[in-house]
Design a protein around this motif. Structure first.
Motif, PDB file in Angstrom:
ATOM      1  N   GLY A   1       3.940  18.011  10.260  1.00 29.84           N
ATOM      2  CA  GLY A   1       4.250  18.665  11.528  1.00 29.84           C
ATOM      3  C   GLY A   1       3.071  19.438  12.080  1.00 29.84           C
ATOM      4  N   TYR A   2       2.278  20.036  11.201  1.00 31.01           N
ATOM      5  CA  TYR A   2       1.091  20.770  11.644  1.00 31.01           C
ATOM      6  C   TYR A   2       0.016  19.800  12.141  1.00 31.01           C
ATOM      7  CZ  TYR A   2       3.632  24.138   8.823  1.00 31.01           C
ATOM      8  OH  TYR A   2       4.622  24.921   8.291  1.00 31.01           O
ATOM      9  N   ASP A   3      -0.103  18.668  11.456  1.00 30.52           N
ATOM     10  CA  ASP A   3      -1.027  17.630  11.929  1.00 30.52           C
ATOM     11  C   ASP A   3      -0.651  17.182  13.336  1.00 30.52           C
ATOM     12  OD1 ASP A   3      -2.267  17.714   9.451  1.00 30.52           O
ATOM     13  OD2 ASP A   3      -1.108  16.043   8.647  1.00 30.52           O
ATOM     14  N   LEU A   4       0.663  16.977  13.546  1.00 29.55           N
ATOM     15  CA  LEU A   4       1.130  16.526  14.848  1.00 29.55           C
ATOM     16  C   LEU A   4       0.892  17.591  15.915  1.00 29.55           C
ATOM     17  CD1 LEU A   4       4.500  14.798  13.839  1.00 29.55           C
ATOM     18  CD2 LEU A   4       2.278  13.741  14.236  1.00 29.55           C
ATOM     19  N   GLY A   5       1.037  18.869  15.530  1.00 32.40           N
ATOM     20  CA  GLY A   5       0.768  19.945  16.478  1.00 32.40           C
ATOM     21  C   GLY A   5      -0.680  19.948  16.937  1.00 32.40           C
TER      22      GLY A   5
ATOM     23  N   LEU B   1       0.830  -1.208   0.000  1.00 30.12           N
ATOM     24  CA  LEU B   1       0.000   0.000   0.000  1.00 30.12           C
ATOM     25  C   LEU B   1       0.867   1.262   0.000  1.00 30.12           C
ATOM     26  CD1 LEU B   1      -2.725  -1.104   2.561  1.00 30.12           C
ATOM     27  CD2 LEU B   1      -3.119  -0.590   0.153  1.00 30.12           C
ATOM     28  N   GLU B   2       1.927   1.230   0.753  1.00 27.27           N
ATOM     29  CA  GLU B   2       2.832   2.382   0.804  1.00 27.27           C
ATOM     30  C   GLU B   2       3.492   2.615  -0.555  1.00 27.27           C
ATOM     31  OE1 GLU B   2       6.979   2.434   2.731  1.00 27.27           O
ATOM     32  OE2 GLU B   2       5.667   3.287   4.267  1.00 27.27           O
ATOM     33  N   ASP B   3       3.963   1.533  -1.167  1.00 27.75           N
ATOM     34  CA  ASP B   3       4.600   1.674  -2.482  1.00 27.75           C
ATOM     35  C   ASP B   3       3.626   2.232  -3.514  1.00 27.75           C
ATOM     36  OD1 ASP B   3       7.027   0.808  -1.602  1.00 27.75           O
ATOM     37  OD2 ASP B   3       6.844  -1.238  -2.380  1.00 27.75           O
ATOM     38  N   LEU B   4       2.395   1.720  -3.501  1.00 27.46           N
ATOM     39  CA  LEU B   4       1.414   2.192  -4.472  1.00 27.46           C
ATOM     40  C   LEU B   4       1.108   3.674  -4.250  1.00 27.46           C
ATOM     41  CD1 LEU B   4      -0.472   1.509  -6.818  1.00 27.46           C
ATOM     42  CD2 LEU B   4      -2.223   0.894  -5.126  1.00 27.46           C
ATOM     43  N   GLN B   5       0.954   4.066  -3.003  1.00 30.06           N
ATOM     44  CA  GLN B   5       0.672   5.476  -2.711  1.00 30.06           C
ATOM     45  C   GLN B   5       1.806   6.372  -3.204  1.00 30.06           C
ATOM     46  OE1 GLN B   5      -0.228   6.351   1.374  1.00 30.06           O
ATOM     47  NE2 GLN B   5      -0.158   8.547   1.089  1.00 30.06           N
ATOM     48  N   LEU B   6       3.049   5.970  -2.945  1.00 30.42           N
ATOM     49  CA  LEU B   6       4.189   6.774  -3.378  1.00 30.42           C
ATOM     50  C   LEU B   6       4.244   6.896  -4.896  1.00 30.42           C
ATOM     51  CD1 LEU B   6       6.952   5.466  -0.940  1.00 30.42           C
ATOM     52  CD2 LEU B   6       5.968   7.758  -0.976  1.00 30.42           C
ATOM     53  N   LEU B   7       4.000   5.784  -5.601  1.00 30.70           N
ATOM     54  CA  LEU B   7       4.073   5.815  -7.056  1.00 30.70           C
ATOM     55  C   LEU B   7       2.949   6.649  -7.659  1.00 30.70           C
ATOM     56  CD1 LEU B   7       5.060   2.111  -7.789  1.00 30.70           C
ATOM     57  CD2 LEU B   7       6.516   4.133  -7.990  1.00 30.70           C
ATOM     58  N   VAL B   8       1.762   6.561  -7.067  1.00 31.61           N
ATOM     59  CA  VAL B   8       0.626   7.321  -7.591  1.00 31.61           C
ATOM     60  C   VAL B   8       0.788   8.813  -7.302  1.00 31.61           C
ATOM     61  CG1 VAL B   8      -1.849   7.703  -7.336  1.00 31.61           C
ATOM     62  CG2 VAL B   8      -0.970   5.374  -7.543  1.00 31.61           C
ATOM     63  N   GLU B   9       1.314   9.159  -6.127  1.00 29.47           N
ATOM     64  CA  GLU B   9       1.491  10.565  -5.772  1.00 29.47           C
ATOM     65  C   GLU B   9       2.613  11.219  -6.571  1.00 29.47           C
ATOM     66  OE1 GLU B   9       2.224  10.685  -1.589  1.00 29.47           O
ATOM     67  OE2 GLU B   9       0.109  10.799  -1.065  1.00 29.47           O
ATOM     68  N   GLY B  10       3.743  10.531  -6.683  1.00 28.11           N
ATOM     69  CA  GLY B  10       4.918  11.149  -7.275  1.00 28.11           C
ATOM     70  C   GLY B  10       5.609  12.059  -6.277  1.00 28.11           C
ATOM     71  N   PRO B  11       6.876  12.412  -6.500  1.00 29.26           N
ATOM     72  CA  PRO B  11       7.635  13.188  -5.514  1.00 29.26           C
ATOM     73  C   PRO B  11       7.016  14.523  -5.119  1.00 29.26           C
ATOM     74  CG  PRO B  11       9.116  12.189  -7.105  1.00 29.26           C
ATOM     75  CD  PRO B  11       7.729  11.930  -7.616  1.00 29.26           C
ATOM     76  N   PRO B  12       6.583  15.400  -6.055  1.00 25.14           N
ATOM     77  CA  PRO B  12       6.078  16.710  -5.603  1.00 25.14           C
ATOM     78  C   PRO B  12       4.883  16.590  -4.655  1.00 25.14           C
ATOM     79  CG  PRO B  12       6.532  16.759  -7.957  1.00 25.14           C
ATOM     80  CD  PRO B  12       6.609  15.333  -7.533  1.00 25.14           C
TER      81      PRO B  12
ATOM     82  N   PHE C   1       3.980  13.989  -2.871  1.00 26.50           N
ATOM     83  CA  PHE C   1       4.405  13.355  -1.622  1.00 26.50           C
ATOM     84  C   PHE C   1       4.987  14.390  -0.671  1.00 26.50           C
ATOM     85  CE2 PHE C   1       8.223  12.033   0.685  1.00 26.50           C
ATOM     86  CZ  PHE C   1       7.644  11.223   1.650  1.00 26.50           C
ATOM     87  N   TYR C   2       5.907  15.222  -1.154  1.00 23.42           N
ATOM     88  CA  TYR C   2       6.556  16.192  -0.278  1.00 23.42           C
ATOM     89  C   TYR C   2       5.575  17.250   0.216  1.00 23.42           C
ATOM     90  CZ  TYR C   2      11.117  14.174  -1.134  1.00 23.42           C
ATOM     91  OH  TYR C   2      12.185  13.317  -1.169  1.00 23.42           O
ATOM     92  N   ARG C   3       4.565  17.571  -0.584  1.00 25.47           N
ATOM     93  CA  ARG C   3       3.565  18.532  -0.126  1.00 25.47           C
ATOM     94  C   ARG C   3       2.873  18.039   1.141  1.00 25.47           C
ATOM     95  NH1 ARG C   3      -0.586  19.938   2.130  1.00 25.47           N
ATOM     96  NH2 ARG C   3      -2.157  21.369   1.319  1.00 25.47           N
TER      97      ARG C   3
END
Length: 431
Positions: free
Chosen positions: A83-87, A62-73, A75-77
């Motif tokens: 950090g805000y979610d954690l706050g 599931l993690e691999d599929l999510q990363l491939l579907v999202e792509g780097p930009p 994913f980084y967004r």
């Protein structure tokens, strides 16, 4: 080193995810467990090793599929906004959202804010962000209720303490990682680490300085055990039924592991040793009548020679990971008087996470979980988790008679059976 190296492509991944999801469903149905939902009445998932393997395989895909579907930009967004979610999550814990929302029914926004001592605007904004992360639910506008993930923290104080401590203290320390390591790029210990940089004291001194947080720490350790099912390696891989006498739980904190083992093995006694009086007092309050006469608590420093002589087992559980190498050597040396006074078959059981040797072919998530905890030790204590080879080196430095007879390393925690070779050949079998 992770064993997953091929790129299967998204369609093959999707097909494999479907098949593994069906396998998970079959396992649950065969076990008589309802399929998981977000309902607050959903059944707990099993913690058996077989099911955990199924979970890990599916989660990896599931993690691999999510990363491939999202792509780097993309994913980084999302990665950079965590950090805000954690706050928000930390604030929800600080203001008691998880306990103020009733276990059944719902609560109005204004009432929740009033009980929390916070204004309705920020309360509602934070709750609605948590809902997008699948915590809580708002089935009618302005009224909040639990789902299966939020109610888990409402019901279990130990788990809630573990999560809250992680936000309130540990992640704050992690925020100092870069600055702390830059300040001491070639030295790491309890005063040269991010936790010290954030709070100005080592971890254990912190809990002495702030005893109000010490009780939460004791509950947090019990919560971690529940999250990780981390006693299986200890209870299942040593013949407890075949021994008699007392198990010395060195650095045992509040004794929650000794209490669990006392329930499982009613013929054994347990001596819990720790240097923190408040944690020991917390443990004494947790004793139930059926085990009260078989568990003792003693303030003891495990850097000093062992004072309990003639035990059946000496146990060091999740202690070695908190200290640097020279401290571990001292701890191992301190156990020697106890082993010398005991039967030659008396072991020192080291129950701690074992890092895979470089180049080992292991599952990616299995390795990641261990390396995450290894970095946790770096951030909090300037310490580390260790490989079997590293344990063996430190044991031999402490006393050349130490030998490792057995190694169990595939579960949530590893287990090393260590003996003192008396020269009679009984324990002269090093792994």
């Amino acid at each position: 080193m992770s064993s997953e190296s091929k790129d299967p492509g998204i369609t093959n991944l999707a097909q494999s995810i479907l098949e593994n999801t069906k396998e998970v469903a079959r396992y649950l149905q065969t076990s008589g467990i309802a399929l998981p939902t977000f309902s607050p009445t959903a059944e707990a998932l099993p913690t058996t090793p077989d099911f955990q393997k199924l979970q890990a395989r599916l989660r990896t895909q599931l993690e691999d599929l999510q990363l491939l579907v999202e792509g780097p930009p993309r994913f980084y967004r999302y990665f950079l906004t965590r950090g805000y979610d954690l706050g928000v999550f930390q604030t929800a814990l600080d203001f008691g959202f998880f306990t103020l929302v009733p276990p059944e029914g719902d609560i109005a926004l204004k009432e929740l804010a009033s009980q929390a001592g916070l204004d309705p605007d920020r309360t509602g904004r934070m709750m609605r962000l948590l809902i997008t992360q699948r915590f809580f639910q708002e089935n009618r506008p302005g009224f909040f209720a639990h789902n299966s993930f939020s109610i888990a923290l409402q019901r279990d104080e130990d788990m809630r303490s573990m999560v809250h401590m992680s936000f309130d203290e540990m992640l704050k320390a992690c925020a100092e990682a870069g600055a702390a390591i830059k300040a001491n790029p070639f030295k790491t210990d309890g005063v040269h680490c991010p936790f010290y940089a954030r709070f100005g004291v080592p971890v254990y001194d912190y809990f002495e300085k702030y005893p109000e947080n010490s009780g939460r720490f004791a509950k947090a350790m019990a919560g971690w055990r529940k999250m990780a099912n981390a006693t299986a390696e200890l209870t299942d891989n040593y013949p407890w039924a075949n021994i008699e006498g007392t198990v010395v739980d060195i650095g045992g904190g509040s004794g929650h592991v000794s209490m669990e083992m006392a329930q499982l093995f009613p013929h054994l006694k347990f001596a819990v040793q720790d240097c923190d009086e408040s944690v020991l007092a917390e443990g004494q309050q947790l004793l139930s009548d059926d085990i009260r006469d078989r568990i003792s608590f003693t303030k003891t420093n495990f850097f000093e020679p062992q004072r309990f002589l003639g035990a059946s087992v000496y146990l060091l559980r999740q202690c070695t990971c908190n200290w640097v190498d020279h401290d571990i050597v001292t701890i191992f040396k301190s156990v020697v008087p106890g082993l010398e006074s005991s039967d030659p078959n008396t072991p020192l059981l080291i129950n701690d996470m074992i890092i895979p040797e470089p180049g080992s072919e292991v599952e990616r998530l299995w390795e990641r979980e261990r390396r995450q905890v290894d970095i946790t030790m770096l951030m909090l204590f300037g310490a580390k988790q260790r490989t079997v080879a590293e344990f063996k080196t430190l044991l031999k430095e402490a006393d050349t008679r130490y030998v490792i007879r057995k190694v169990h390393e595939q579960g949530a925690l590893g287990l090393l059976e260590v003996y003192l070779d008396r020269g009679d050949g009984v324990n002269n079998i090093a792994s």
